[in-house]
Design a protein around this motif. Sequence first.
Motif, short mmCIF file in Angstrom:
data_model
loop_
_atom_site.label_atom_id
_atom_site.label_comp_id
_atom_site.label_asym_id
_atom_site.label_seq_id
_atom_site.Cartn_x
_atom_site.Cartn_y
_atom_site.Cartn_z
N GLY A 9 -5.74 1.93 2.02
CA GLY A 9 -4.87 1.31 1.02
C GLY A 9 -3.46 1.82 1.07
N GLY A 10 -3.21 2.91 1.76
CA GLY A 10 -1.84 3.42 1.86
C GLY A 10 -1.59 4.59 0.94
N SER A 11 -0.59 5.41 1.32
CA SER A 11 -0.30 6.62 0.56
C SER A 11 0.06 6.33 -0.88
N GLY A 12 0.86 5.27 -1.09
CA GLY A 12 1.28 4.92 -2.45
C GLY A 12 0.08 4.64 -3.33
N THR A 13 -0.85 3.87 -2.79
CA THR A 13 -2.07 3.55 -3.53
C THR A 13 -2.83 4.83 -3.85
N LYS B 181 7.72 10.68 -3.52
CA LYS B 181 7.53 9.30 -3.96
C LYS B 181 8.12 9.13 -5.34
N GLY C 62 0.79 -1.22 0.00
CA GLY C 62 0.00 0.00 0.00
C GLY C 62 0.82 1.27 0.00
N TYR C 63 2.08 1.16 0.43
CA TYR C 63 2.90 2.36 0.54
C TYR C 63 3.54 2.77 -0.77
N THR C 64 3.58 1.84 -1.70
CA THR C 64 4.36 2.10 -2.90
C THR C 64 3.48 2.47 -4.08
N LEU D 277 -1.81 7.95 -4.10
CA LEU D 277 -1.16 8.79 -5.10
C LEU D 277 -1.26 8.17 -6.49
N SER D 278 -1.02 6.85 -6.59
CA SER D 278 -1.08 6.30 -7.94
C SER D 278 -2.50 6.31 -8.49
N GLN D 279 -3.49 6.12 -7.60
CA GLN D 279 -4.86 6.11 -8.11
C GLN D 279 -5.30 7.50 -8.55
N SER E 68 6.33 1.66 -9.78
CA SER E 68 7.65 2.12 -9.39
C SER E 68 8.52 0.89 -9.12
N TYR F 254 -11.28 -0.50 -4.31
CA TYR F 254 -11.52 -1.54 -3.32
C TYR F 254 -13.01 -1.71 -3.11
N GLY G 183 8.63 7.33 -9.00
CA GLY G 183 7.74 6.66 -9.94
C GLY G 183 6.43 7.36 -10.13
N LEU G 184 6.42 8.67 -9.90
CA LEU G 184 5.16 9.39 -9.99
C LEU G 184 5.42 10.75 -10.60
#
Lengths: 328, 304, 294
Positions: free
Chosen positions: B81-85, B107, A288-290, B87-89, A294, C131, B109-110
């Motif tokens: 879902g988490g920060s990465g989720t 982050k 969830g953090y990534t 941001l990517s969403q 990436s 989700y 890859g963004l």
Amino acid sequence: MEKTMTPVLDVEKIEQAGNPVSGAGKSLTAKRRRYGEIIGRGLAFSCAAAVILITLAIIYFIAVKGLAIFTVNGVSIRSFLLGLQWYPDRPAAQGGPLVGAATMIIGSVLVSLLAVLLSTPLSVIVSVFMVEIAPGWGQRVLQPAIEILAGIPSVVYGWIGLSMLVPFIRIHSGGQGFTGFSLLAGFLVLSVMILPTVISVSADSLKALPGQWKEAALALGSTRWQTIRMVLVPAARTGIITGVVLGLARAFGEALAVQMVIGNTREIPHSILSPIMTLTSAITMDMGYTIMGSMWNNALWSMGLILLIMSFFFILTIRLVVKRGMVK
Amino acid sequence: MGKKTKWMLVAACVLALVVALAGCGNQNQPKQSPQQSSGGQAEVSGSVTAVGSTALQPLVEQAATQYMSKNPKAQIVVQGGGSGTGLSQVAQGAANIGDSDIFAEEKSGLDASQLVDHRVCVVAMTCVVNPGVTVGNLTTKQLQDIFTGKVTNWKQVGGPDQKITVIHRPKGSGTRATFKKFALDGVEETAPGMEQDSSGTVRKMVAETPGAISYLAMSYVDKTIKAIKINDVEPTVDNVIAGKYPVWSYEHMYTKGEPTGLAKAFLDYMVGPDVQDQLVSKMGYIPITQMKVERDAQGKVTQK
Amino acid sequence: MNNRLADRLATVMFWAGALLVLLILGFLLGYILIHGLKDISWHFLTSPPQNMLAGGGIGPQIFNSFYLLLLAMLITVPVGLLAGIYLAEYASQSRVTESIRLCIETLSSLPSIVVGLFGLLIFVNMTGWGYTLMSGALALAVINLPLMVRVSEEAIRSVPPELREASLALGAARWQTMWRVIIPSAFPGLLTGGIIAAGRVFGEAAALLYTSGMSSPPLNFADFNPFSHLSPLNPFRPAETLAVHIWKINSESLIPDVRRVADGSAAVLVLVVLIFNLSARWLGRVIHRRMTAA
């Protein structure tokens, strides 16, 4: 399973002989019946084919995502599998992101092997008990007990491990900074979780042995223990190995119960009380953090791919064992 | 059979999304931002999805519930879902709002340039140790030495003769990123130690393990553990607000491009008095409106 | 003499092993129920969870668990049953059949986290649903499918061949025979197998973390419109199940009474699994008795 093939063949003949559809007067019901037959058969087949489709889709998508780290990010397979350094956030200036998964692979292998090592002897003993020593008792009491054991959700195992086992280990480890979260806690939890798998598969194979073998051995004057040790267990070894491999597969792929008790440290453990990290716990913690796509994220998918490949490996092993067992 | 239904479901979803987007689009009236408090404003409708940071999720959830009870036609779906989720969403356009614990620029890859940052509150981290540790203050240098494994015994930093047990937070978590950046001055934590996700577990482990050190969100510190001063600055809310205590970070809600319609109305509500003056501190965050300093993605602090 | 002694000792060992397993089970159940039951109250079972404060319940999580199971079974049962019918009735010993069996084996030994990753990719990201319950249900269906196929194939195969032959000899087509004769008489096996399969996925969590999500948005239990996002019936809302809840409060929750909520939730989970198991056994016995008596 192939045993029942014969009646099916007979049925086919009977059907052809007695099927009014082949006659000249095609009544409406007969027509409808034939369409029903075609549709039904098609439906059944498409559902069976869906199983293949799902499997292929899983393999394809996990493989594509899992290989991205090698194809897109240019990490070598060697450095991913053997690298001990996991610093996916280290800037390129300081030596670039490092994604060595070796510590987690070692963690997964260690925790599942130890679990199987602990669980196998007990499982064999119990399965022999169920089949040979006290079949009635085994059937009535142990069988349901094992089904319940199999039914307890893995998070509940994890929670018991976390709330009871971990503090227990912490208190009894001599207080040298050990937190209780450890390889030990991980494989103890796992060994109980895989018991039902190994027991039921071994028991099935023991049950399938022809009764004459046992009778012959007993008639020759062997004690029950000798019969079990020299005849029955060796004869059932294919099934027992299958059960052990299935247990190993389950232990290797278990995520949450393990994650809750192993302490999640990316280090090669130097003692049974050291915390470790497994592939599954790395995935659950970091996914969830990534950011999707990436390098860090891709590395997690590659770990998923390793899990997938390992489960193929286990299945192939089982097939091989069964095949060799049949030849002998 | 299964396939057809699935496709129909997909189609239904796409349709719903289009309708929702159209609904948002229609509200593109000249910049007449809705009033802060809900009194007498034009009704807002449509549907907005906010995805991401699990640390921020409770606050957004509460705020969304309050907002929806005042604007029954609005739909705000909050997911974790988490920060990465998150941001990517939001970058993919799969969600309207992406919740994050850290700046999108941080982050990898963004493409952060297309995202618009909305800071809604501040969260501060405290360095905590086992109560048996007599050390009450650590300098940045000492912290660096401890978290890189150079110093492994408390007596090396003026404490008792006791082994230091470092408890990390997971790599990638906003807590760890913030601590690394502002308490360790960006030095990588290479000290061996377990990664523990749960604040509750960290607190318990620090309380029970002699010589343990870790860090926690400020609201989570209690009497069972000992908070440490960093460079002689006490970790208090007032020091954070005044810009004296450096280990804090924003909670962000990102949108792709400038928000419109319901997304904008809701983001305005997030920084309005209903949320800032009541919810935010009730849930352990520091209101963004009180901050006397401002910080950018590079960590540069300016007085407001 | 020596042999006899060894035999005695071995017998003792076997009994000890069996008792140890029972002891482990008894201990686990006892631990969970003793710690958990005292926390279970009507309030705990029906009220929503808390984010920061003590005193939260698990009402939505219980509902989500059952609803998700229902959705998953709605997908699994027809597909699994039909695939089982194909394997038991139509499949010849061909490459295709062989590969179907291999796939079933593969699917059933896949770690659930891998299925979860697949679900994240396909049901969450590619469909654009995010989700949702639906994504979670599809992932659960993938996990449950191999077991369901096996259960239905076995149940169908265990129907005495005379029944089938009699029906066919009377001129019934195969499909008719299947639905009118074989499925009804295989029903007890299907039912018990299905219930056990349901029990297995009820406590699944790893596959759901990244498919149905870890959040439980506020629900309005008076809203029965499945398209309203506040309605508990809406399959396109994020939903946290009981098992996921136990994991989440232990890994990232801020509530002070983790111990109480986790104990209570674990007890509820175990009780439900026990009920599933016992009811499957009981139903199987009742139906069996009724059919053999008739």
